[in-house]
Design a protein around this motif. Structure first.
Motif, PDB file in Angstrom:
ATOM      1  N   VAL A  85      36.489 -61.082  -8.128  1.00 57.20           N
ATOM      2  CA  VAL A  85      36.134 -60.808  -9.519  1.00 57.20           C
ATOM      3  C   VAL A  85      34.783 -60.089  -9.522  1.00 57.20           C
ATOM      4  CG1 VAL A  85      35.764 -61.852 -11.790  1.00 57.20           C
ATOM      5  CG2 VAL A  85      37.352 -62.909 -10.162  1.00 57.20           C
ATOM      6  N   GLY A  86      34.594 -59.183 -10.471  1.00 53.48           N
ATOM      7  CA  GLY A  86      33.299 -58.516 -10.596  1.00 53.48           C
ATOM      8  C   GLY A  86      33.350 -57.117 -10.021  1.00 53.48           C
ATOM      9  N   LYS A  87      32.156 -56.630  -9.674  1.00 55.83           N
ATOM     10  CA  LYS A  87      32.012 -55.249  -9.185  1.00 55.83           C
ATOM     11  C   LYS A  87      32.853 -55.042  -7.914  1.00 55.83           C
ATOM     12  CE  LYS A  87      27.599 -54.937  -8.490  1.00 55.83           C
ATOM     13  NZ  LYS A  87      26.326 -54.394  -8.062  1.00 55.83           N
ATOM     14  N   PRO A  88      33.518 -53.878  -7.766  1.00 55.52           N
ATOM     15  CA  PRO A  88      34.188 -53.605  -6.490  1.00 55.52           C
ATOM     16  C   PRO A  88      33.135 -53.435  -5.392  1.00 55.52           C
ATOM     17  CG  PRO A  88      34.281 -51.685  -7.942  1.00 55.52           C
ATOM     18  CD  PRO A  88      33.653 -52.790  -8.731  1.00 55.52           C
ATOM     19  N   PRO A  89      33.370 -54.011  -4.204  1.00 58.35           N
ATOM     20  CA  PRO A  89      32.359 -53.900  -3.143  1.00 58.35           C
ATOM     21  C   PRO A  89      32.204 -52.459  -2.653  1.00 58.35           C
ATOM     22  CG  PRO A  89      34.360 -54.899  -2.283  1.00 58.35           C
ATOM     23  CD  PRO A  89      34.567 -54.719  -3.754  1.00 58.35           C
ATOM     24  N   VAL A  90      31.007 -52.164  -2.173  1.00 56.44           N
ATOM     25  CA  VAL A  90      30.749 -50.856  -1.575  1.00 56.44           C
ATOM     26  C   VAL A  90      31.235 -50.899  -0.124  1.00 56.44           C
ATOM     27  CG1 VAL A  90      28.931 -49.261  -0.834  1.00 56.44           C
ATOM     28  CG2 VAL A  90      28.777 -50.412  -3.058  1.00 56.44           C
ATOM     29  N   LEU A  91      31.969 -49.863   0.260  1.00 56.84           N
ATOM     30  CA  LEU A  91      32.452 -49.787   1.642  1.00 56.84           C
ATOM     31  C   LEU A  91      31.596 -48.810   2.434  1.00 56.84           C
ATOM     32  CD1 LEU A  91      36.332 -49.553   1.148  1.00 56.84           C
ATOM     33  CD2 LEU A  91      34.886 -51.589   1.322  1.00 56.84           C
ATOM     34  N   VAL A  92      31.427 -49.091   3.725  1.00 57.22           N
ATOM     35  CA  VAL A  92      30.790 -48.101   4.599  1.00 57.22           C
ATOM     36  C   VAL A  92      31.832 -47.614   5.589  1.00 57.22           C
ATOM     37  CG1 VAL A  92      28.403 -48.867   4.411  1.00 57.22           C
ATOM     38  CG2 VAL A  92      29.892 -49.948   6.078  1.00 57.22           C
ATOM     39  N   GLN A  93      31.700 -46.341   5.977  1.00 53.29           N
ATOM     40  CA  GLN A  93      32.645 -45.777   6.946  1.00 53.29           C
ATOM     41  C   GLN A  93      31.933 -44.789   7.862  1.00 53.29           C
ATOM     42  OE1 GLN A  93      35.576 -44.054   4.332  1.00 53.29           O
ATOM     43  NE2 GLN A  93      34.392 -42.179   4.013  1.00 53.29           N
ATOM     44  N   LEU A  94      32.529 -44.599   9.033  1.00 48.60           N
ATOM     45  CA  LEU A  94      31.975 -43.642   9.993  1.00 48.60           C
ATOM     46  C   LEU A  94      32.081 -42.239   9.403  1.00 48.60           C
ATOM     47  CD1 LEU A  94      30.913 -43.757  12.979  1.00 48.60           C
ATOM     48  CD2 LEU A  94      33.181 -42.987  13.648  1.00 48.60           C
ATOM     49  N   ALA A  95      30.992 -41.475   9.477  1.00 46.35           N
ATOM     50  CA  ALA A  95      30.997 -40.099   8.981  1.00 46.35           C
ATOM     51  C   ALA A  95      31.443 -39.193  10.125  1.00 46.35           C
ATOM     52  CB  ALA A  95      29.613 -39.717   8.487  1.00 46.35           C
ATOM     53  N   ALA A  96      32.750 -38.904  10.152  1.00 44.34           N
ATOM     54  CA  ALA A  96      33.324 -38.180  11.296  1.00 44.34           C
ATOM     55  C   ALA A  96      32.675 -36.818  11.506  1.00 44.34           C
ATOM     56  CB  ALA A  96      34.833 -38.020  11.109  1.00 44.34           C
ATOM     57  N   GLU A  97      32.192 -36.214  10.411  1.00 46.08           N
ATOM     58  CA  GLU A  97      31.625 -34.869  10.516  1.00 46.08           C
ATOM     59  C   GLU A  97      30.098 -34.877  10.697  1.00 46.08           C
ATOM     60  OE1 GLU A  97      33.906 -32.739  10.850  1.00 46.08           O
ATOM     61  OE2 GLU A  97      35.557 -33.964  10.069  1.00 46.08           O
ATOM     62  N   ALA A  98      29.510 -36.042  10.916  1.00 42.90           N
ATOM     63  CA  ALA A  98      28.050 -36.118  11.020  1.00 42.90           C
ATOM     64  C   ALA A  98      27.515 -35.441  12.282  1.00 42.90           C
ATOM     65  CB  ALA A  98      27.608 -37.579  10.996  1.00 42.90           C
ATOM     66  N   ARG A  99      28.288 -35.467  13.347  1.00 43.67           N
ATOM     67  CA  ARG A  99      27.877 -34.879  14.621  1.00 43.67           C
ATOM     68  C   ARG A  99      29.087 -34.173  15.221  1.00 43.67           C
ATOM     69  NH1 ARG A  99      24.164 -37.363  12.687  1.00 43.67           N
ATOM     70  NH2 ARG A  99      22.660 -38.772  13.697  1.00 43.67           N
ATOM     71  N   GLN A 100      28.806 -33.322  16.229  1.00 46.95           N
ATOM     72  CA  GLN A 100      29.892 -32.738  17.007  1.00 46.95           C
ATOM     73  C   GLN A 100      29.675 -33.042  18.484  1.00 46.95           C
ATOM     74  OE1 GLN A 100      29.606 -28.780  15.151  1.00 46.95           O
ATOM     75  NE2 GLN A 100      31.814 -28.858  14.830  1.00 46.95           N
ATOM     76  N   ILE A 101      30.764 -33.031  19.222  1.00 47.98           N
ATOM     77  CA  ILE A 101      30.734 -33.326  20.658  1.00 47.98           C
ATOM     78  C   ILE A 101      31.249 -32.104  21.406  1.00 47.98           C
ATOM     79  CG2 ILE A 101      31.784 -34.759  22.462  1.00 47.98           C
ATOM     80  CD1 ILE A 101      32.011 -36.986  20.279  1.00 47.98           C
TER      81      ILE A 101
END
Ligand SMILES: [Zn+2]
Length: 379
Positions: A85-101
């Motif tokens: 009940v209440g505010k939907p939780p904030v999700l965190v996720q890996l930023a796939a485009e943050a770096r390149q290999i």
């Protein structure tokens, strides 16, 4: 060297002083691994599944968001995090485009291929050049050229360089011995690090391929052996979630196990190594000379050679990687059947013998895993 031997009691894991920065690095890797493996999660979920306190999780996540390795978003109806009940939780996720290999594959016959990949292991750019008989320092220079082109093509910061090479490679990224490239004690990792000033990870091509299959293929969590069939034959093993290195970093060198003492001469100087029947050029010769039934005969020989390995290690999956037109079908079927005939029912019950769905990219994607594991602790 001393001629007397002193018994040494070895710890299973190296012990030493535990430093606060080790703890921080461990927490960071733990949370990144959960997000990498299982996708977006709330901080509360991460605390539950990691066993870390909410305060620690929030602290580490804040750091990763500041580094732009993670992004935040509100959970929606499609997300698994529901029912509160209440505010939907904030999700965190890996930023796939943050770096390149930057990944380099030296396993193919006569070609150096490279790619830029994102943090999800997707290939985004490719570069490659024929080796044209280059060996030694000239071959190293070609690797530098291709890596340089990829570094220039990168649109995001480069997390690191991963390179897969034939031959035995030590933990420092020195190619101890790769006869086809004329590399003996060649410090490939050190040279690339000096030239491009980013972290570099170098490993044997079959070991790299099995990491690619383990992380990005359809592999389960049981023991996995990948047999790489190309100019030569090698294999890599992931057991209990870790790459098997072996006493002299040569685990998986099944290609030069003799299966027929009266067989064909091998590049290693002996006769009848597994490689003399299973290497791609030999399979093509057999197919042309004797037709498709010959591939089933080879499959039986391979099954006889690998059954003791499957039985000893109680493997869950045996993956053949290489030219599918040669491996898939009669050869694979005969390997599967022969191993089951020669091992206990318990060894065969849940055993899966298959080819890799990743095709030849299994090596490039494995080279990306070398960097992901080394830099972020995820695999
Ligand atoms: Zn041999």
């Amino acid at each position: 060297m001393s001629t007397t031997s002193v018994p040494v009691r070895r710890a299973l894991r190296p012990s030493g002083r535990h430093r606060p920065e080790d703890t921080r690095r461990h927490h960071r890797a733990l949370l990144l691994q959960l997000l990498f493996r299982h996708g977006p999660a709330s901080r509360a979920d991460l605390a539950r599944s990691s066993g870390l306190t909410r305060v620690t999780v929030s602290d580490v996540i804040a750091g990763l968001v500041a580094e732009e390795l993670l992004t935040e978003r509100k959970s929606g109806p499609a997300d698994p995090v529901q029912g509160r009940v209440g505010k939907p939780p904030v999700l965190v996720q890996l930023a796939a485009e943050a770096r390149q290999i930057v990944a380099v594959d030296l396993s193919a016959d006569g070609v150096v291929s490279g790619a830029l990949l994102n943090l999800s292991g997707d290939v985004q750019e490719r570069r490659g050049q024929p080796l044209e008989g280059r060996r030694g320092d000239v071959a190293v220079a070609l690797v530098h050229t291709i890596v340089g082109e990829l570094v220039d093509a990168a649109t995001r910061p480069v997390l690191g360089i991963g390179a897969a090479t034939p031959g035995v490679v030590d933990a420092a990224g020195v190619v101890v011995d790769a006869p086809n490239l004329g590399w003996h004690g060649t410090p490939l990792a050190e040279g690339l690090r000096a030239a491009f000033d980013v972290p570099v990870f170098v490993a044997n091509d079959a070991n790299t391929a099995v990491l690619g299959e383990h992380t990005f293929g359809d592999a389960g969590d049981g023991g996995l052996m990948l047999v790489r069939v190309g100019t030569g034959v090698g294999s890599g093993l992931v057991l209990e979630g870790a790459l098997l290195h072996g006493h002299r970093a040569a685990a998986g060198e099944v290609g030069h196990v003799v299966i027929d003492p009266d067989g064909a001469e091998c590049a290693c100087g002996r006769r009848g190594c597994l490689e003399t029947v299973l290497a791609a050029p030999r399979l093509r010769e057999r197919l042309a000379a004797d037709g498709p039934d010959a591939l089933a005969e080879v499959g039986v020989q391979v099954g006889i050679a690998l059954a003791p390995v499957v039985g000893t290690l109680n493997l869950n999956e045996l993956v053949l990687s290489g030219p599918l037109e040669l491996l898939d079908g009669a050869l694979l079927g005969a390997v599967d059947r022969t191993i089951r005939e020669r091992t206990m029912p318990v060894s065969g019950e849940e055993l899966v013998v298959r080819t890799s769905a990743l095709g030849d990219d299994v090596v490039l994607r494995g080279a990306a895993v070398l960097v992901l594991a080394g830099q972020l602790g995820v695999s």
